[in-house]
Design a protein around this motif. Sequence first.
Motif, PDB file in Angstrom:
ATOM      1  N   THR A 481      -3.522  -2.827   9.811  1.00 45.76           N
ATOM      2  CA  THR A 481      -3.241  -2.252  11.131  1.00 45.76           C
ATOM      3  C   THR A 481      -2.195  -1.158  11.079  1.00 45.76           C
ATOM      4  O   THR A 481      -2.056  -0.400  12.030  1.00 45.76           O
ATOM      5  CB  THR A 481      -2.757  -3.347  12.099  1.00 45.76           C
ATOM      6  OG1 THR A 481      -1.572  -3.956  11.567  1.00 45.76           O
ATOM      7  CG2 THR A 481      -3.841  -4.405  12.287  1.00 45.76           C
ATOM      8  N   GLU A 482      -1.441  -1.062   9.975  1.00 46.32           N
ATOM      9  CA  GLU A 482      -0.413  -0.035   9.895  1.00 46.32           C
ATOM     10  C   GLU A 482      -0.165   0.334   8.439  1.00 46.32           C
ATOM     11  O   GLU A 482      -0.184  -0.520   7.553  1.00 46.32           O
ATOM     12  CB  GLU A 482       0.894  -0.523  10.531  1.00 46.32           C
ATOM     13  CG  GLU A 482       2.026   0.500  10.477  1.00 46.32           C
ATOM     14  CD  GLU A 482       3.274   0.018  11.201  1.00 46.32           C
ATOM     15  OE1 GLU A 482       3.137  -0.332  12.387  1.00 46.32           O
ATOM     16  OE2 GLU A 482       4.351  -0.026  10.569  1.00 46.32           O
ATOM     17  N   SER A 483       0.036   1.594   8.190  1.00 46.04           N
ATOM     18  CA  SER A 483       0.410   2.053   6.858  1.00 46.04           C
ATOM     19  C   SER A 483       1.371   3.216   7.003  1.00 46.04           C
ATOM     20  O   SER A 483       1.400   3.901   8.025  1.00 46.04           O
ATOM     21  CB  SER A 483      -0.825   2.476   6.062  1.00 46.04           C
ATOM     22  OG  SER A 483      -1.475   3.559   6.706  1.00 46.04           O
ATOM     23  N   SER A 484       2.141   3.426   5.935  1.00 43.82           N
ATOM     24  CA  SER A 484       3.168   4.462   5.960  1.00 43.82           C
ATOM     25  C   SER A 484       3.017   5.339   4.739  1.00 43.82           C
ATOM     26  O   SER A 484       2.617   4.877   3.657  1.00 43.82           O
ATOM     27  CB  SER A 484       4.560   3.818   5.969  1.00 43.82           C
ATOM     28  OG  SER A 484       5.554   4.761   5.649  1.00 43.82           O
ATOM     29  N   SER A 485       3.350   6.611   4.889  1.00 45.75           N
ATOM     30  CA  SER A 485       3.296   7.518   3.756  1.00 45.75           C
ATOM     31  C   SER A 485       4.346   7.182   2.714  1.00 45.75           C
ATOM     32  O   SER A 485       4.277   7.670   1.583  1.00 45.75           O
ATOM     33  CB  SER A 485       3.472   8.967   4.234  1.00 45.75           C
ATOM     34  OG  SER A 485       4.756   9.146   4.811  1.00 45.75           O
ATOM     35  N   TYR A 486       5.331   6.356   3.085  1.00 41.27           N
ATOM     36  CA  TYR A 486       6.344   5.947   2.120  1.00 41.27           C
ATOM     37  C   TYR A 486       6.010   4.613   1.471  1.00 41.27           C
ATOM     38  O   TYR A 486       6.619   4.227   0.487  1.00 41.27           O
ATOM     39  CB  TYR A 486       7.727   5.857   2.785  1.00 41.27           C
ATOM     40  CG  TYR A 486       8.593   7.017   2.399  1.00 41.27           C
ATOM     41  CD1 TYR A 486       9.338   6.975   1.228  1.00 41.27           C
ATOM     42  CD2 TYR A 486       8.625   8.156   3.170  1.00 41.27           C
ATOM     43  CE1 TYR A 486      10.112   8.051   0.851  1.00 41.27           C
ATOM     44  CE2 TYR A 486       9.401   9.234   2.811  1.00 41.27           C
ATOM     45  CZ  TYR A 486      10.151   9.186   1.645  1.00 41.27           C
ATOM     46  OH  TYR A 486      10.906  10.250   1.269  1.00 41.27           O
ATOM     47  N   ASP A 487       5.061   3.909   2.030  1.00 44.82           N
ATOM     48  CA  ASP A 487       4.667   2.627   1.458  1.00 44.82           C
ATOM     49  C   ASP A 487       3.631   2.824   0.360  1.00 44.82           C
ATOM     50  O   ASP A 487       2.722   3.634   0.500  1.00 44.82           O
ATOM     51  CB  ASP A 487       4.053   1.719   2.535  1.00 44.82           C
ATOM     52  CG  ASP A 487       5.102   0.808   3.147  1.00 44.82           C
ATOM     53  OD1 ASP A 487       6.146   0.613   2.519  1.00 44.82           O
ATOM     54  OD2 ASP A 487       4.847   0.306   4.250  1.00 44.82           O
ATOM     55  N   ASP A 488       3.771   2.103  -0.700  1.00 43.27           N
ATOM     56  CA  ASP A 488       2.744   2.016  -1.731  1.00 43.27           C
ATOM     57  C   ASP A 488       2.580   0.542  -2.052  1.00 43.27           C
ATOM     58  O   ASP A 488       3.154   0.023  -2.996  1.00 43.27           O
ATOM     59  CB  ASP A 488       3.155   2.810  -2.977  1.00 43.27           C
ATOM     60  CG  ASP A 488       2.148   2.656  -4.116  1.00 43.27           C
ATOM     61  OD1 ASP A 488       1.026   2.197  -3.848  1.00 43.27           O
ATOM     62  OD2 ASP A 488       2.505   2.978  -5.266  1.00 43.27           O
ATOM     63  N   ARG A 489       1.788  -0.129  -1.204  1.00 47.14           N
ATOM     64  CA  ARG A 489       1.601  -1.577  -1.333  1.00 47.14           C
ATOM     65  C   ARG A 489       0.198  -1.819  -1.884  1.00 47.14           C
ATOM     66  O   ARG A 489      -0.762  -1.952  -1.137  1.00 47.14           O
ATOM     67  CB  ARG A 489       1.771  -2.249   0.021  1.00 47.14           C
ATOM     68  CG  ARG A 489       3.198  -2.148   0.570  1.00 47.14           C
ATOM     69  CD  ARG A 489       3.280  -2.543   2.048  1.00 47.14           C
ATOM     70  NE  ARG A 489       2.680  -3.827   2.327  1.00 47.14           N
ATOM     71  CZ  ARG A 489       3.282  -5.012   2.154  1.00 47.14           C
ATOM     72  NH1 ARG A 489       4.517  -5.043   1.672  1.00 47.14           N
ATOM     73  NH2 ARG A 489       2.669  -6.138   2.442  1.00 47.14           N
ATOM     74  N   PRO A 490       0.071  -1.871  -3.195  1.00 45.12           N
ATOM     75  CA  PRO A 490      -1.273  -1.947  -3.787  1.00 45.12           C
ATOM     76  C   PRO A 490      -1.909  -3.320  -3.637  1.00 45.12           C
ATOM     77  O   PRO A 490      -1.228  -4.348  -3.620  1.00 45.12           O
ATOM     78  CB  PRO A 490      -1.021  -1.631  -5.261  1.00 45.12           C
ATOM     79  CG  PRO A 490       0.374  -2.090  -5.504  1.00 45.12           C
ATOM     80  CD  PRO A 490       1.122  -1.791  -4.227  1.00 45.12           C
ATOM     81  N   LEU A 491      -3.226  -3.292  -3.537  1.00 47.55           N
ATOM     82  CA  LEU A 491      -4.011  -4.514  -3.635  1.00 47.55           C
ATOM     83  C   LEU A 491      -4.287  -4.748  -5.114  1.00 47.55           C
ATOM     84  O   LEU A 491      -4.826  -3.871  -5.799  1.00 47.55           O
ATOM     85  CB  LEU A 491      -5.326  -4.360  -2.877  1.00 47.55           C
ATOM     86  CG  LEU A 491      -6.247  -5.579  -2.875  1.00 47.55           C
ATOM     87  CD1 LEU A 491      -5.703  -6.640  -1.926  1.00 47.55           C
ATOM     88  CD2 LEU A 491      -7.662  -5.180  -2.477  1.00 47.55           C
TER      89      LEU A 491
END
Length: 662
Positions: A481-491
């Motif tokens: 529902t939300e993502s950020s250009s600073y986040d890198d939360r890999p699956l």
Amino acid sequence: MTDSTAFDWRSFLLGWSGEWADSLPDDETRGGGDEVARQARWLGFPAAPEGRIAAMEKRLGCQVPPSYREFLKVSDGWRHAGGFVSLLAGTEDAHWHNNASGLADMFEEHLREDAGPEERREADIWRRGLQLDVVSDITHVLLDPEDVDEDGEWAVYTWASWRAAPPERHAGFTAFMRDMHREFHSLQARPSDGKPVFANDTTRRLDAQVAEARLEALRGGWEQALEALDEAKGYSRPRAAGLGDQIRRLLGQTHTVYYDGLVTDPRYTPEMLPPLVAEHAAHSYRDDSTLKYQLRCADADLMSLAHATLDQVRNGTYRYTAAGPFGEAVERARELARWGDTDRAWRTLTDALPLWEPLGPDHLAPLGWVADPVLGPLLTPERGRELLSTPRGGQSGEAPSPTPDLDPDDLAWLAEPDRGNNRTSYRFVLIEGTEPKELPGRLTDADTDGDGDGDEKGDGTVLNEPMTFWDASARSRFDRTESSSYDDRPLMAVGRAGTGWSFAFDGAPAPFNRPRFVSPASTAGADTRAVVVWSGLRTPHGKPFFHLSVARDGAEQYAFTYADGEIQRSGDIPRALDPSRFFDGLEDSARAERPLLEAVAEEFGASLPRHAIMNGRLHTFTTRSWTRPPRDGETYAVLRMHSTATRPVARERARDDGPKSR
């Protein structure tokens, strides 16, 4: 059997004629010619003398092929060649077709500009072919004088518009007549009220052949068994198709495999239905209208079970079970496979295979497991042959040599290019002395329970049920529902990485951002050792890079990053992993990838399971971000997905130029 003048036409035609006569009801009204043929038990005509054959060849302007010539010496024509040609030409009626049907124009109209020789032959045959059909159900039979083998035999082409298929090629006239004999048998084998039981020397021979083929298959002789079953299937003998389909499915041949007569039998449904439904699910694109056709003669209860199984297959929740010691091995194999140890999982199944017990006399091998999302990817054509070659079901025989393992005991396979000769970026974490189900507790911010059951943990992090990385990625994007250009939360997919190690692997990471990258090694390596590798040495776009970091007991021991042609390092790097050994003086940095991976595998004694990662179904979870939070004054974007009952998904973009971070 090849076309040859040595073929015993008289015995073949006499046998066919007798079978035809015996198949007719006594009280059926027949035309004069057919009634004479029934009483004489002869579908043919008097033999053509040599002079008549020579006159025909003179009229045609060429010699006819040897097999047709020898046929004419026994019978100058033939009645009921198969089910749709009532009269086949003899010396008087054989003639050049010369596009009398106009079919050459129709076929030429549909030819592509780049059509190959086979497609052009389908059009040209109507101009040059020798027509043999005299009376038929809109079925054409043509000998092709330009499709000739080394024995001088002309290929025979048959075509009927109602079949909605290209012309069918038969190797020669003998092959054509044998095929028509099979067609006659196939049509007669269908049950019909008022018809005599269709039993004769041919059916009795083939039924005995099927029974022996079943035993031969259980002894491990699947090749001989399949050849015998396919011959019987051509004559529509009972059991032949269902038995042969089991062998074909384990060889990876899934097209038109329906387990006829078995999938609707309650004894065999638990084993036959799941693979049939799984194949339907793989190609149906949610259109289930053909499922009823595939389950011929299925009643309402079976169709209900089929749809329930289909839902399980599509949701990835189908679980194969079996009775006895083999069933126990299935459970052990699934536990191994779901953590990536596919080689040991396969060996667990095959070691227990001699103990497998069939569900009935027409059950040749365990099949339902190929629909299991975790066990199914274990199958390859080579492994299918190994399974089929293993004696089972109470039969004895010589055990086959095991197939080679699929997973190399290293990391170097990651340096191999893909099918397009490309290599995208990848990254992975190795953690020592930790079970795979415990990795979310080390690589997320959640307070996880680590039970690996797919239930919600802590702040909502889940260890997903095993699925392909592609499916897991698609589901993750849908649920996000939300993502950020600073986040890198890999699956990341998780599993065991050799003795004493577990892994988390990301085969499609975000771009490597060197200034903001934060290795998860320190937090992952609390009270143990953790290794992080991120490689982009073979990326098709972007500059090459390679990162390695190693932590113990929560503190980074050493690390290096190769990027922009430079090496940044920290800590006391072991000589075996010293980046200068791999990159200094090397113009093509991609050449360093394999020796680097080999060195990492040697240093830590770890490996990654290639087959499980590339083809299997593994648990996945989303890690904490691999990038640091934004600093004061840095801008970034947030994408939020909103969905309500009254409006479609919307997107909101946020930008922060102020001193605070988000």
